[in-house]
Design a protein around this motif. Structure first.
Motif, PDB file in Angstrom:
ATOM      1  N   GLU A   1       1.890  -3.559  -6.352  1.00 28.00           N
ATOM      2  CA  GLU A   1       2.032  -2.806  -5.117  1.00 28.00           C
ATOM      3  C   GLU A   1       3.052  -3.499  -4.204  1.00 28.00           C
ATOM      4  OE1 GLU A   1      -0.695  -1.049  -1.434  1.00 28.00           O
ATOM      5  OE2 GLU A   1      -1.616  -2.162  -3.092  1.00 28.00           O
ATOM      6  N   GLY A   2       3.942  -2.701  -3.650  1.00 30.01           N
ATOM      7  CA  GLY A   2       4.985  -3.253  -2.813  1.00 30.01           C
ATOM      8  C   GLY A   2       6.318  -3.370  -3.517  1.00 30.01           C
ATOM      9  N   LEU A   3       6.313  -3.309  -4.863  1.00 30.31           N
ATOM     10  CA  LEU A   3       7.567  -3.340  -5.605  1.00 30.31           C
ATOM     11  C   LEU A   3       8.216  -1.964  -5.560  1.00 30.31           C
ATOM     12  CD1 LEU A   3       6.613  -5.435  -8.768  1.00 30.31           C
ATOM     13  CD2 LEU A   3       7.729  -6.212  -6.677  1.00 30.31           C
ATOM     14  N   THR A   4       9.506  -1.921  -5.376  1.00 28.19           N
ATOM     15  CA  THR A   4      10.229  -0.662  -5.352  1.00 28.19           C
ATOM     16  C   THR A   4      10.358  -0.106  -6.774  1.00 28.19           C
ATOM     17  OG1 THR A   4      12.332  -1.827  -5.555  1.00 28.19           O
ATOM     18  CG2 THR A   4      11.535  -1.334  -3.320  1.00 28.19           C
ATOM     19  N   ASP A   5      10.590   1.218  -6.870  1.00 27.84           N
ATOM     20  CA  ASP A   5      10.836   1.818  -8.178  1.00 27.84           C
ATOM     21  C   ASP A   5      12.117   1.241  -8.770  1.00 27.84           C
ATOM     22  OD1 ASP A   5       8.645   3.299  -7.713  1.00 27.84           O
ATOM     23  OD2 ASP A   5       9.618   5.261  -7.811  1.00 27.84           O
ATOM     24  N   GLY A   6      12.075   0.915 -10.054  1.00 27.00           N
ATOM     25  CA  GLY A   6      13.253   0.386 -10.723  1.00 27.00           C
ATOM     26  C   GLY A   6      12.923  -0.816 -11.586  1.00 27.00           C
ATOM     27  N   ILE A   7      13.975  -1.511 -12.060  1.00 22.70           N
ATOM     28  CA  ILE A   7      13.830  -2.658 -12.954  1.00 22.70           C
ATOM     29  C   ILE A   7      13.426  -3.901 -12.156  1.00 22.70           C
ATOM     30  CG2 ILE A   7      15.013  -4.191 -14.557  1.00 22.70           C
ATOM     31  CD1 ILE A   7      14.561  -1.498 -15.725  1.00 22.70           C
TER      32      ILE A   7
END
Length: 560
Positions: A205-211
């Motif tokens: 949670e808190g990580l942006t969408d993407g690699i």
């Protein structure tokens, strides 16, 4: 002793690509110069979330010397990081004569420790190297191959030599940026031995969408290991959650407008359904299926060259029901139900609903209602009201329009009592409002041309005019004609919805609400069950309406 395996010559690769796949997915490669994502040579196509490619690449077109191989996996939306491997292409006449290794310091060519092997052009070595003489801690293995006149690049691999008795004291991890050894998120671990197997959940949670990248390391006997990295992809839950699956035959009606398949929403969905065949003509057809995650549809999967033999093989039929003078046992009525929607029913025999109640719901047609939503004097919506028949409520008439809904999909057969058999008759039964006349006509043969004639047929809980004259209305159903008596029907009202009274799964009314003490009408329009507008002001409390049932915004409200 630790095992060591190295494939020296020939290019044999294994790659595991983990991506959220939509559409065609593939592994591609290139030599020396990157042509750009998607422009490499296709190594393998695959479906699903993983691909393992184990192939031998032809290097005969490459010049002698050092070359670089690039490898990645990709689909329509995402691609993996590019994996690189350097290789040395030998001249045709040269053979590998020596393979040597050294610890911690790269020895000069010819000065390392030699490995035993059979000289040749393609060498595959599997051997065990002893680390007993190495001290506990981090070390590096250096390895190279030599020919009569050349040497390969030096291959190196770092590894950790554990003490004979050691203790793993902690595990820590971080995302993307290393905060420093000993400063990452700590996981408790306390084990004595040669290895640690540990399963744990990490909070993304808190990580942006993407690699993103996760780094993991262990603390063993007061010494931190090297950091192990793994790449992964974060996508929002709404994008991963499959909420709808739909299908269509031959021509795409547009996303969200095809036939819905009953599913349990989730990240993975198993689909098993009976496709509706009623619109098909005899010949070859293509079935298309797609899924939706949130508002985004997946690539469409096509199943081509499906042969359909026509309605002689699959249509509803009655056995021995032509000559009503010939009365004998054994007559049956068989029908295929590809879904659990309401369907038209028109059969040439009377029946007691209690005979069918275990497998079907039946409704009798009651009335039509029209709604002028924008109060411009033109009908915007038409609703067909039917009443759910309860077991024990008498006989259903022959050659009369009804609605039927299967409780389970598949083919069902009804045994016809000989005393109930009558002659098939095509009747037309009408009812009228002040604006239109609605006529139901029975059908005992395959019928086409509904589009050009302006005939409505029932499908998916709605009466609509088919989009093509090629659509087939099978026998033992009815179709509807609407005659505008006052030129008051809007073109947008070219469909008729169902309202089933007494049905918990009614398609015309979505929910039932009880008016409370505080809620007012506001900007909403209020109708009675006959479709008549009830005059109210915005500050009229709902519970101040006369006792009864009202339709507000397509929902049923009860005032007690």
């Amino acid at each position: 002793m630790k095992p060591f395996t190295h494939i020296l010559s020939g290019v044999v690769l294994a790659m595991l690509a983990a991506l959220p796949m939509m559409g065609q997915s593939r592994v591609e490669y290139f030599w020396d110069t990157d042509p750009g994502v998607g422009a490499g040579q296709v190594l393998q196509t695959f479906t699903g979330n993983e691909a393992t490619a184990s192939v031998e690449l032809d290097v005969s077109g490459l010049t002698t010397g050092i070359h670089h191989l690039g490898l990645r996996a990709l689909n329509e939306d995402h691609f993996s990081a590019t994996y690189y491997r350097s290789i040395y292409v030998l001249p045709e006449s040269e053979r590998v004569t020596r393979i040597e290794y050294s610890w911690d310091v790269a020895a000069a060519p010819g000065k390392g420790k030699a490995l035993s092997f059979t000289s040749g052009r393609d060498i595959d070595i599997t051997t065990r190297l002893s680390v007993s003489q190495l001290t506990p801690g981090m070390h590096t293995l250096y390895l190279r191959a030599l020919t009569e006149g050349h040497q390969s690049s030096t291959y190196s691999r770092a590894f950790y030599v554990t003490p004979k008795s050691h203790k793993v004291e902690a595990v820590e991890y971080f995302f993307d940026t290393d905060p420093g050894v000993g400063r990452a998120t700590r996981l408790d671990a306390s084990i004595t031995g040669d290895s640690l197997n540990m399963a744990f959940d990490v909070e993304t949670e808190g990580l942006t969408d993407g690699i993103h990248h996760i780094g993991i390391r262990t603390l063993t006997d007061a010494t931190w290991s090297s950091t192990y990295y793994r790449q992964f992809l974060v996508r929002s839950q709404v994008d991963n959650f499959i909420t709808r699956v739909e299908y269509y035959w031959d021509e795409d009606p547009g996303e969200g407008k095809a036939y819905t398949v009953d599913i349990t929403p989730g990240e993975e969905v198993n689909v098993d359904f009976d496709a509706d065949l009623y619109m098909l003509t005899e010949g070859t057809h293509t079935l298309a299926i797609r899924a939706f995650t949130g508002s985004k549809g997946s690539a469409t999967t096509l199943v081509k060259d499906i042969d359909f033999e026509g309605w002689n093989a699959l249509q509803d039929y009655l056995n021995s029901l032509v000559d009503t003078e010939d009365i004998y046992d054994g007559a049956t009525y068989t029908r295929h139900y590809g879904n659990k929607h309401w369907m038209a029913l028109y059969v040439p025999f009377s029946m007691s609903y209690s005979d069918w109640s275990a497998h079907f719901d039946v409704a009798r047609i009651n009335a039509f209602y029209q709604y002028d939503d924008d109060e411009d004097g033109v009908v915007d919506r038409q609703v067909l009201e039917a009443i759910l028949v309860k077991p024990g409520n008498g006989e259903l008439m022959p050659n009369h329009p009804y609605l039927i809904r299967a409780k389970t999909t598949g083919t069902h057969t009804f045994q016809v009592n000989p005393s109930k058999r009558v002659a098939p008759e095509i009747n037309s039964i009408s009812c009228s409002t002040t604006e239109a006349r609605y006529t139901f006509t029975g059908n005992y043969d395959d019928k086409t041309g509904l589009n050009s004639a302006g005939y409505y047929r029932l499908r998916g809980g709605t009466l609509t005019i088919p989009g093509s004259d090629n659509e087939v209305l099978p026998p033992y159903r009815w179709y509807l004609t609407i005659e505008d008596l006052g030129n008051q029907l809007e073109a947008s009202a070219n469909q008729v919805k169902l309202r089933i009274v007494g049905d918990e799964d009614a398609t015309g009314i979505d929910d039932t609400f009880l008016a409370d003490d505080d809620e007012c009408v506001g900007a909403r329009k209020v109708y009675d069950l006959q479709g008549r507008r009830v005059q109210t002001s915005p500050d009229t409390p709902l519970n101040a309406l006369p006792h009864g049932i009202y339709i507000i915004d397509g929902k049923k409200w009860v005032v007690k």
